[in-house]
Design an enzyme around this catalytic site. Structure first.
Site, PDB file in Angstrom:
ATOM      1  N   ARG A  32      -0.349  37.241 -47.081  1.00  0.00           N
ATOM      2  CA  ARG A  32      -1.223  37.982 -46.178  1.00  0.00           C
ATOM      3  C   ARG A  32      -0.926  39.478 -46.223  1.00  0.00           C
ATOM      4  O   ARG A  32       0.235  39.886 -46.105  1.00  0.00           O
ATOM      5  CB  ARG A  32      -1.011  37.443 -44.762  1.00  0.00           C
ATOM      6  N   GLU A  48      -5.119  30.250 -50.988  1.00  0.00           N
ATOM      7  CA  GLU A  48      -6.114  29.310 -50.452  1.00  0.00           C
ATOM      8  C   GLU A  48      -6.183  28.032 -51.292  1.00  0.00           C
ATOM      9  O   GLU A  48      -6.359  26.947 -50.749  1.00  0.00           O
ATOM     10  CB  GLU A  48      -7.492  29.967 -50.349  1.00  0.00           C
ATOM     11  N   THR A  54      -2.246  21.128 -48.083  1.00  0.00           N
ATOM     12  CA  THR A  54      -0.798  21.384 -48.079  1.00  0.00           C
ATOM     13  C   THR A  54      -0.464  22.355 -46.947  1.00  0.00           C
ATOM     14  O   THR A  54      -1.271  23.233 -46.639  1.00  0.00           O
ATOM     15  CB  THR A  54      -0.366  21.969 -49.444  1.00  0.00           C
ATOM     16  N   LEU A  91       3.666  20.007 -55.369  1.00  0.00           N
ATOM     17  CA  LEU A  91       2.594  20.385 -54.435  1.00  0.00           C
ATOM     18  C   LEU A  91       1.508  19.311 -54.365  1.00  0.00           C
ATOM     19  O   LEU A  91       0.707  19.284 -53.441  1.00  0.00           O
ATOM     20  CB  LEU A  91       1.944  21.704 -54.867  1.00  0.00           C
ATOM     21  N   TYR A  93      -1.846  16.853 -55.761  1.00  0.00           N
ATOM     22  CA  TYR A  93      -3.255  17.144 -56.063  1.00  0.00           C
ATOM     23  C   TYR A  93      -3.353  18.095 -57.266  1.00  0.00           C
ATOM     24  O   TYR A  93      -3.782  19.245 -57.151  1.00  0.00           O
ATOM     25  CB  TYR A  93      -3.966  17.746 -54.852  1.00  0.00           C
ATOM     26  N   TYR A 131     -15.350  25.881 -48.532  1.00  0.00           N
ATOM     27  CA  TYR A 131     -14.343  26.469 -47.648  1.00  0.00           C
ATOM     28  C   TYR A 131     -13.599  27.611 -48.335  1.00  0.00           C
ATOM     29  O   TYR A 131     -13.484  28.714 -47.806  1.00  0.00           O
ATOM     30  CB  TYR A 131     -13.339  25.414 -47.146  1.00  0.00           C
ATOM     31  N   ASP A 149     -12.487  25.021 -41.591  1.00  0.00           N
ATOM     32  CA  ASP A 149     -11.668  23.904 -42.076  1.00  0.00           C
ATOM     33  C   ASP A 149     -11.355  22.992 -40.881  1.00  0.00           C
ATOM     34  O   ASP A 149     -11.933  23.155 -39.797  1.00  0.00           O
ATOM     35  CB  ASP A 149     -10.391  24.407 -42.759  1.00  0.00           C
ATOM     36  N   CYS A 211      -3.650  30.773 -24.795  1.00  0.00           N
ATOM     37  CA  CYS A 211      -4.848  30.884 -25.639  1.00  0.00           C
ATOM     38  C   CYS A 211      -5.758  32.020 -25.164  1.00  0.00           C
ATOM     39  O   CYS A 211      -6.106  32.093 -23.981  1.00  0.00           O
ATOM     40  CB  CYS A 211      -5.617  29.564 -25.601  1.00  0.00           C
TER      41      CYS A 211
HETATM   42  S1  SF4 Z   1      -7.870  26.619 -24.247  1.00  0.00           S
HETATM   43 FE1  SF4 Z   1      -6.627  25.082 -25.205  1.00  0.00          FE
HETATM   44  S2  SF4 Z   1      -8.015  23.576 -26.031  1.00  0.00           S
HETATM   45 FE2  SF4 Z   1      -9.198  25.379 -25.566  1.00  0.00          FE
HETATM   46  S3  SF4 Z   1      -9.305  26.510 -27.488  1.00  0.00           S
HETATM   47 FE3  SF4 Z   1      -7.574  27.303 -26.341  1.00  0.00          FE
HETATM   48  S4  SF4 Z   1      -5.796  26.094 -27.004  1.00  0.00           S
HETATM   49 FE4  SF4 Z   1      -7.649  25.038 -27.659  1.00  0.00          FE
END
Ligand code: SF4
Length: 366
Positions: A32, A48, A54, A91, A93, A131, A149, A211
């Protein structure tokens, strides 16, 4: 698509929020580019291909070794396929290694060693499915592409509480992902989604409290994130069976041969075996007639198991130590490899399993 009633009506997942999260928490990966660097399409493409089926952890050392050995696309194109296979060994495949090499050669011969900048053209290259073409497009060239994906499908299924099981839900999840694409920073966004799926919205125990999309997530609001995405029950894989023959010559070298140029594990080195078929093997004395050499073949105890994408393989293994006269009587096409050199061969995992099984019981029985 079947969705429960939104519990947090009005909230929409914001690509900008995800990008902000990415700027702070992005993973540092060997392939990256850093924020102030321009991505190298060769690195993006190579990683990729390696990452197909993998894990990131498994790919890391392979990626570094490949880049060290072949720092450019031109260098990889000039490599011997056999060496590419050897470097790829472990690896799995192997079709990917073959496609990688063919793709490098094609790009060097026909495109001046550069990647095309359209998804359609990228898809025509060996080893690049929808993809990978989308991922290269977005990450290497920062062009708009819907990179979907399994990780992204999971995030979308949860974000929108999609109850339709996979694989039926695939097209809907794709559309949802497409609708969320930002207006810029396509490469960062694709990688941000990958990181979110890999580190936060994980298959088990998603870390919803960390999140960036938590406030817009329907599955979280409905407390069903652990159940999503739903999947249709998998059909049991068929079992194929075969008898593998490991022959040792008087110097203790093993007989190996090349597989056909097309089909599964094409052109790879193998231990001779009967065809891999779903029917039961003939009883042992009869199966012995299929051996590549006549000799005193001994059936080993136990079986070697290997799982392929579409079937499970169950192998019985027979071994024989062959004397010079027996070898003179019939020499099929192949090569004799000293046991100490087996590690340098481009042997698929299933062949290594057979050889380990044979060597162990040979040491115990001889
Ligand atoms: S809130 Fe939880 S379930 Fe919803 S996208 Fe974020 S990590 Fe995933």
């Amino acid at each position: 698509m079947s969705q429960k009633k939104p519990a947090n009506k009005g909230q929409k997942p914001s690509p900008a929020k995800l990008l902000k999260w990415y700027d702070r928490f992005r993973r540092v990966l060997p392939w990256r580019a850093l924020p102030d660097e321009t991505p190298d399409p060769y690195h993006v493409w190579l990683s990729e291909i390696m990452l197909q089926q993998t894990t990131v952890a498994a790919v890391g050392p392979y990626f570094r070794r490949f880049i060290e050995r072949w720092p450019t696309l031109q260098a990889l194109a000039a490599a011997e396929l056999d060496e590419v296979f050897r470097m790829w060994a472990g690896l799995g495949y192997y079709r990917r290694a073959r496609g990688l090499h063919a793709c490098a050669q094609l790009l060097v011969a026909e495109q001046g060693g550069t990647f095309p900048r359209s998804e359609e053209e990228l898809r025509k290259l060996p080893g690049l499915g929808p993809y990978t073409a989308a991922a290269v497009m977005a990450i290497a060239f920062d062009r708009r592409a819907n990179v979907v994906d399994g990780n992204v499908e999971r995030v979308m299924a949860r974000l929108y509480a999609v109850q339709t099981p996979l694989p039926k839900a695939k097209a809907d999840l794709r559309t949802l992902a497409e609708q969320l694409l930002p207006k810029a920073r396509f490469g960062d966004y694709a990688q941000a989604l990958m990181d979110l799926g890999a580190t936060i919205c994980t298959p088990r125990s998603p870390k919803c409290e960390a999140c960036p999309w938590a406030s817009a997530c329907l599955a979280r609001a409905q407390n069903c994130q652990q159940e999503l995405p739903r999947r249709e029950a998998k059909k049991a894989k068929p079992v194929r069976r075969a008898m593998a023959f490991v022959a040792f010559n008087e110097r203790g070298a093993v007989f190996l041969r090349q597989r056909p140029e097309t089909g599964l594990l094409a052109s790879m080195i193998e231990v001779p075996s009967t065809p891999w078929e779903e029917k039961p093997l003939p009883p042992w004395p009869k199966a012995r007639t299929k051996a590549p050499f006549s000799g005193r073949w001994r059936l080993l105890s136990g079986l070697v198991h290997h799982t392929f994408t579409h079937f499970d393989l169950e192998l019985s293994v027979a071994i024989a130590s062959l004397s010079k006269p027996a070898l003179r009587a019939g020499q099929p096409k192949g090569k004799w490899v000293p046991v100490s050199k087996l590690k340098d061969q481009a042997l698929p995992s299933v062949m290594r399993k057979i050889l380990r099984h044979a060597q162990k019981q040979r040491q115990e029985g001889d």
